[in-house]
Structure formats: structure tokens, C-alpha cells
Design a protein around this motif. Sequence first.
Motif, PDB file in Angstrom:
ATOM      1  N   LYS A  41     -49.499   1.803 -12.206  1.00 59.31           N
ATOM      2  CA  LYS A  41     -49.131   0.583 -11.782  1.00 59.31           C
ATOM      3  C   LYS A  41     -50.250   0.040 -10.613  1.00 59.31           C
ATOM      4  CE  LYS A  41     -44.924   1.268 -11.166  1.00 59.31           C
ATOM      5  NZ  LYS A  41     -45.073   2.938 -11.186  1.00 59.31           N
ATOM      6  N   THR A  42     -50.182   0.829  -9.545  1.00 57.59           N
ATOM      7  CA  THR A  42     -51.068   0.542  -8.520  1.00 57.59           C
ATOM      8  C   THR A  42     -52.442   0.754  -8.708  1.00 57.59           C
ATOM      9  OG1 THR A  42     -49.372   1.519  -7.040  1.00 57.59           O
ATOM     10  CG2 THR A  42     -51.663   1.371  -5.926  1.00 57.59           C
ATOM     11  N   THR A  43     -52.932   1.469  -9.820  1.00 61.62           N
ATOM     12  CA  THR A  43     -54.133   1.704 -10.142  1.00 61.62           C
ATOM     13  C   THR A  43     -54.629   0.520 -10.680  1.00 61.62           C
ATOM     14  OG1 THR A  43     -54.026   3.948 -10.607  1.00 61.62           O
ATOM     15  CG2 THR A  43     -55.778   2.924 -11.652  1.00 61.62           C
ATOM     16  N   PHE A  83     -49.616  -3.902   0.080  1.00 58.58           N
ATOM     17  CA  PHE A  83     -49.852  -2.531  -0.431  1.00 58.58           C
ATOM     18  C   PHE A  83     -48.370  -1.751  -0.458  1.00 58.58           C
ATOM     19  CE2 PHE A  83     -53.752  -3.833   1.215  1.00 58.58           C
ATOM     20  CZ  PHE A  83     -54.787  -3.044   0.636  1.00 58.58           C
ATOM     21  N   GLN A  84     -48.267  -0.896  -1.327  1.00 54.88           N
ATOM     22  CA  GLN A  84     -46.902  -0.116  -1.361  1.00 54.88           C
ATOM     23  C   GLN A  84     -46.662   0.510  -0.246  1.00 54.88           C
ATOM     24  OE1 GLN A  84     -47.647   2.584  -5.028  1.00 54.88           O
ATOM     25  NE2 GLN A  84     -45.496   3.334  -4.857  1.00 54.88           N
ATOM     26  N   ASN A  85     -47.356   1.022   0.711  1.00 54.39           N
ATOM     27  CA  ASN A  85     -47.160   1.523   2.024  1.00 54.39           C
ATOM     28  C   ASN A  85     -47.629   0.354   2.946  1.00 54.39           C
ATOM     29  OD1 ASN A  85     -46.279   4.069   1.130  1.00 54.39           O
ATOM     30  ND2 ASN A  85     -48.397   4.377   0.704  1.00 54.39           N
ATOM     31  N   LEU A 174     -48.135  -8.238  -5.539  1.00 51.17           N
ATOM     32  CA  LEU A 174     -47.014  -7.475  -4.421  1.00 51.17           C
ATOM     33  C   LEU A 174     -46.681  -6.057  -5.160  1.00 51.17           C
ATOM     34  CD1 LEU A 174     -44.626 -10.557  -4.039  1.00 51.17           C
ATOM     35  CD2 LEU A 174     -46.309  -9.607  -2.772  1.00 51.17           C
ATOM     36  N   ASP A 175     -47.095  -4.898  -4.457  1.00 55.01           N
ATOM     37  CA  ASP A 175     -46.774  -3.569  -4.684  1.00 55.01           C
ATOM     38  C   ASP A 175     -45.699  -3.067  -4.321  1.00 55.01           C
ATOM     39  OD1 ASP A 175     -46.981  -1.083  -6.069  1.00 55.01           O
ATOM     40  OD2 ASP A 175     -49.120  -0.793  -5.222  1.00 55.01           O
ATOM     41  N   GLU A 176     -44.461  -3.000  -5.170  1.00 52.58           N
ATOM     42  CA  GLU A 176     -43.224  -2.534  -4.327  1.00 52.58           C
ATOM     43  C   GLU A 176     -42.808  -3.401  -3.193  1.00 52.58           C
ATOM     44  OE1 GLU A 176     -42.304   1.476  -5.006  1.00 52.58           O
ATOM     45  OE2 GLU A 176     -43.631   1.742  -6.445  1.00 52.58           O
ATOM     46  N   PRO A 177     -42.765  -4.612  -3.131  1.00 52.47           N
ATOM     47  CA  PRO A 177     -42.099  -5.138  -1.949  1.00 52.47           C
ATOM     48  C   PRO A 177     -40.779  -4.910  -1.437  1.00 52.47           C
ATOM     49  CG  PRO A 177     -42.284  -6.884  -3.746  1.00 52.47           C
ATOM     50  CD  PRO A 177     -42.910  -5.696  -4.200  1.00 52.47           C
TER      51      PRO A 177
HETATM   52 MG   LIG Z   1     -47.627   2.740  -7.023  1.00 49.65          MG
END
Ligand SMILES: [Mg+2]
Length: 253
Positions: A41-43, A83-85, A174-177
Motif C-alpha cells: 500500500k505505502t509503495t 505519511f504512515q509515521n 492519507l497513509d493510515e491516518p
Molecule cells: Mg504502509
Amino acid sequence: MLLELKQIGKTFGGIKALSDVNFAIDPGQILGLIGPNGAGKTTIFNMITGIFSPTTGSITFEGTNLVNMPPHQITGLGIARTFQNIRLFGHMSALENIKVGMHSVTRSGFWASLLHLPLQKKEEAHVWERSMELLEFVGLKDVADIRSDTLAYGQQRKLEIARALATNPKLLLLDEPAAGMIESETLQLMELIRKIRDNGTTVLLVEHDMPLVMNLCDKVVCINFGVKIAEGPPEVIQNHPDVIEAYLGKEDE
Ligand SMILES: [Mg+2]
Ligand SMILES: Nc1ncnc2c1ncn2[C@@H]1O[C@H](COP(=O)(O)OP(=O)(O)OP(=O)(O)O)[C@@H](O)[C@H]1O
């Protein structure tokens, strides 16, 4: 169609992270991208925003090919992300974090602002006004001058969203908000994402919080081990046997 991914493949040092992924987002949609940890997913986000180029396939945004375009140019076309983090400037205030986000799109730019050129004076007033507007939009106006690393976790997540919105994106990734949020924060986040869409920004959302995804998204794409295994409206995805298996594993194994 706003964004289209066609036959996207990505290999990292001989390891296939993604193969033949296809999906598209229409303007005004909230599209959910789900899948177990390591699914890719993040990729996908990194390729849309120009951090990596796909090994195969094409990515087009309003008909423009994004492959091999540098990240700042993709931002300029109207794509922003979180970002996820959390990646905030912790020692800066909430307001300053938004201002930094805006400098990537102001006319005089970062260097002119350091040199205090005339155009910059006018722009500075505009930047302040727009930054406060964004903080109000996400519900953080009261903490504008507070150091961002002292804000509650949910507030930091919202600040990241506000910073992404500072570039006036047509598409927001939005990555894992909702990661790490307590339930009341997640409910507020859901409302905020709806508001963002209603204001005309299309949303691509990666999230593990299934109730949030199923409540919010118009369409959901599920990937597993780099391959798309299902696509459809939330009620279909929720009951899709391959999706259930991907998340729970086969019962007889
Ligand atoms: Mg990810
Ligand atoms: N820069 C990289 N170099 C090498 N391998 C990578 C890189 N980025 C991602 N990968 C690999 O690609 C695969 C997909 O990772 P990715 O981060 O996209 O997963 P994800 O779906 O976002 O997972 P999560 O839900 O845990 O965030 C993983 O096997 C990961 O190790």
C-alpha cells in the motif's frame, strides 16, 4: 477519471513488491486501499508521489504521466500526502508547520522569503491567513502557537493533514491516518475526511481501521502480496471471500 494506475509493478532488489495493479479514482471519490501488512500500500503511495518509479506500468493524473516526474512537480500538479509515521517539525509550532507546507507553493518561494523581497511581504500576510484558516478547518486553531511535538497524537495527525492541504491538492493521499487514535479521535477524523471531500478534494485512503474504511469509502481496493484481489463498494469488499481470507488466513491452515 482523476488518477489511473495501469499494470503497475514494482521490484525491490529482485523481490516483487507489486505486480499488475490496476485501479482508478474518479474526482470527488473517497477510495480506500486496504490489505494486510506488507501488501504494498505505502509503495503505491510512494510511486504516485514520485519517491519511486514503478518498474512497469503507468500512472496518469488528469491525463498527465507521472512516471519519472520529480516529487515537487507532482505536488504542483495537485497531489499531496501524509505519511504512515508522523513527520512534523516537532520543535515548530502547529502554525509554523503549516507555513512550511505552504512555502512549496507560494510564488516568491522559500529563498525569497528569507531575503524579504517586496512580493514576500504581501505573501506573508496571505500565508498567515491561509494557515490559520487551515488550522481552523481541522480544529486546531486554539493550538496554533503550541509546539507540535507537545500536541496530542490525534492532533498531530490532523496537523499533518492540514499541512498536506496547504498545497491545495486535488488529490489527497492519507497513509493510515487513524493509526494510534482512540475512538473519539477516529470519529472526528472521519468527519474531517468527509469535509475534505465535500470541499472538492478527492481522497485516497490507506487504513487498517475497517469500520472507518467501510463507513467512509465510495469504493475499496484490496491488495495482498502485491496483487489486487478485490475491488468494489464497501459492502461487497466486506463480504468478499478472498478479502476475508487475506485478513484472517485460511481456517484450515
Ligand atoms: Mg504502509
Ligand atoms: N524501499 C524499499 N526497499 C526494499 N523493499 C521495500 C521498500 N519499500 C517497501 N519494500 C517492501 O515492499 C513490500 C510492501 O511494503 P509496503 O510498505 O508498501 O507495505 P504496506 O502495505 O504499506 O504495509 P503496512 O500495512 O505494514 O504499512 C514489503 O515487502 C516491503 O518490505
